[in-house]
Enzyme design. Structure first.
Site, PDB file in Angstrom:
ATOM      1  N   ALA A 114       0.820  -1.210   0.000  1.00  0.00           N
ATOM      2  CA  ALA A 114       0.000   0.000   0.000  1.00  0.00           C
ATOM      3  C   ALA A 114       0.856   1.264   0.000  1.00  0.00           C
ATOM      4  CB  ALA A 114      -0.935  -0.016   1.200  1.00  0.00           C
ATOM      5  N   HIS A 115       0.169   2.400  -0.061  1.00  0.00           N
ATOM      6  CA  HIS A 115       0.868   3.686  -0.163  1.00  0.00           C
ATOM      7  C   HIS A 115       1.716   3.970   1.078  1.00  0.00           C
ATOM      8  CE1 HIS A 115      -3.091   5.743   1.452  1.00  0.00           C
ATOM      9  NE2 HIS A 115      -2.527   4.976   2.349  1.00  0.00           N
ATOM     10  N   ASN A 116       2.837   4.631   0.826  1.00  0.00           N
ATOM     11  CA  ASN A 116       3.771   5.092   1.864  1.00  0.00           C
ATOM     12  C   ASN A 116       4.539   3.968   2.557  1.00  0.00           C
ATOM     13  OD1 ASN A 116       2.660   7.597   1.293  1.00  0.00           O
ATOM     14  ND2 ASN A 116       1.394   7.648   3.136  1.00  0.00           N
TER      15      ASN A 116
END
EC number: 2.3.1.191
Length: 351
Positions: free
Chosen positions: A256-258
């Site tokens: 997922a993001h980050n």
């Protein structure tokens, strides 16, 4: 009709050159000029092929092998049959992997369907894209404006490279992949169907509806990373999603993001890593592990397959279970539950 051979072994190898490449001394009396035509399992290896053995379960197969030579640890060297040359090394499997890399160079990275370098008919490269010498682009691939692709890189059929993406040298981008909002290092392998750089899953939730949060970060993939088929890596929301040097990611993984993944991590198929989690260097996640967001998994930690991680993991730990915990605690709990269940069953039978 004969069976096709998809990946043929490289010719010209000898027992001496193989032993030298593996860093293994030849025993006295072995002929270094003997040709080596391939590598195979103990059970099927023929008199010009090499095998390896590092597990006691395969003792019977070792005793009956017909292999020219066998890479073995000192523990099993006395059990190598008289007709097979023992190549003794502390790490037979690693030496065998190096041998396979020499014998089957084609299998090390996906290649082009067309041997010649250049842009194949049917590919679409934007005039503002920049390709170094030796890039190969197969039919149906699309390269957007401002994209830069390094020498020796291969784009498979129908791969899509978004605007301003940077891809380093000697990379392999598999068929049907998409790469957007990404900076990719050298010698990176992306297998077919992977999706890299798409929106992260970010919404401001509320009773009146969910408001989409723009995802304005990037994906940074460092050198020597390998990404499996149909794996998805979301770009960062406000900072970058990072995959560190030498990390190996299996098929069907969601990142997922980050998320920040350190160097030389191993992530097995079916893993899901939620947003803003950090994996330090040399972390191993077994198959189908789930990691909730905003956690840190310490350097060198190992998480057993099918575990769910919902809190930080200290460096050097071995955890498992749902929720995940130190493996000794997990094993004790499982043993206790099994005894309680057995006792309960006896009580019911007696009652």
């Amino acid at each position: 009709m004969s069976d096709p051979v998809f990946i043929a072994p490289k010719g010209g190898l000898t027992l001496g050159s193989v032993a030298e490449a593996c860093g293994v001394p030849l025993p006295d009396g072995a002929d270094p000029s003997q040709p080596v035509t391939g590598a195979a399992p103990l059970e099927t290896a023929g008199p010009s092929e090499l095998a390896y053995m590092d597990n006691a379960r395969y003792g019977d197969a070792l005793a009956t092998t017909r292999a020219l030579a066998c890479l073995v640890s000192p523990r099993f060297a006395p059990r190598v049959p008289a007709g097979t040359i023992a190549l003794v090394t502390r790490d037979p499997y690693r030496a065998y992997a190096g041998l396979l890399a020499r014998l089957y160079e084609e299998a090390m990275r996906p290649g082009s369907l067309f041997a010649a370098a250049g842009v194949s008919p049917g590919a679409h490269v934007h005039p503002q894209a920049r390709l170094e010498d030796g890039v190969r682009i197969d039919p149906g691939a699309v390269v957007g404006p401002g994209a830069e692709i390094g020498a020796g890189t291969v784009l498979g059929p129908n791969a899509v490279i978004g605007p301003n993406v940077r891809i380093g040298r000697d990379c392999s981008i598999g068929a049907g992949t998409t790469l957007t909002h990404a900076l990719v290092g050298n010698r990176v392998i992306v297998h077919p169907g992977a999706r890299i750089g798409q929106d992260g899953f970010g919404f401001a939730m509320g009773a009146g509806g969910h408001i989409k949060v723009p995802q304005v970060g990037r994906v940074i993939i460092q050198d020597d990373v390998e990404i499996g088929a149909n794996t998805t890596i979301d770009r960062g929301a406000s900072r970058d999603t990072v995959v560190g040097e030498g990390t190996k990611i299996d098929n069907l993984v969601q990142i997922a993001h980050n998320v920040v993944i350190g160097r030389h991590c191993v992530i097995v198929s079916g893993v899901g890593i939620s947003g803003s989690t950090t994996l330090e260097d040399y972390v191993v996640l077994g198959g189908q592990v789930g990691v909730v967001g905003h956690l840190r998994i310490g350097m060198g930690s190992q998480i057993a397959g099918s575990s769910n991680v919902n809190r930080d993991v200290p460096p050097g730990s071995r955890w498992g279970g749902t929720p995940a915990k130190p493996v000794r605690t997990w094993f004790r709990e499982m043993t206790t539950l099994a005894r309680l269940a057995e006792r309960s069953g006896k009580d019911e039978a007696e009652g």
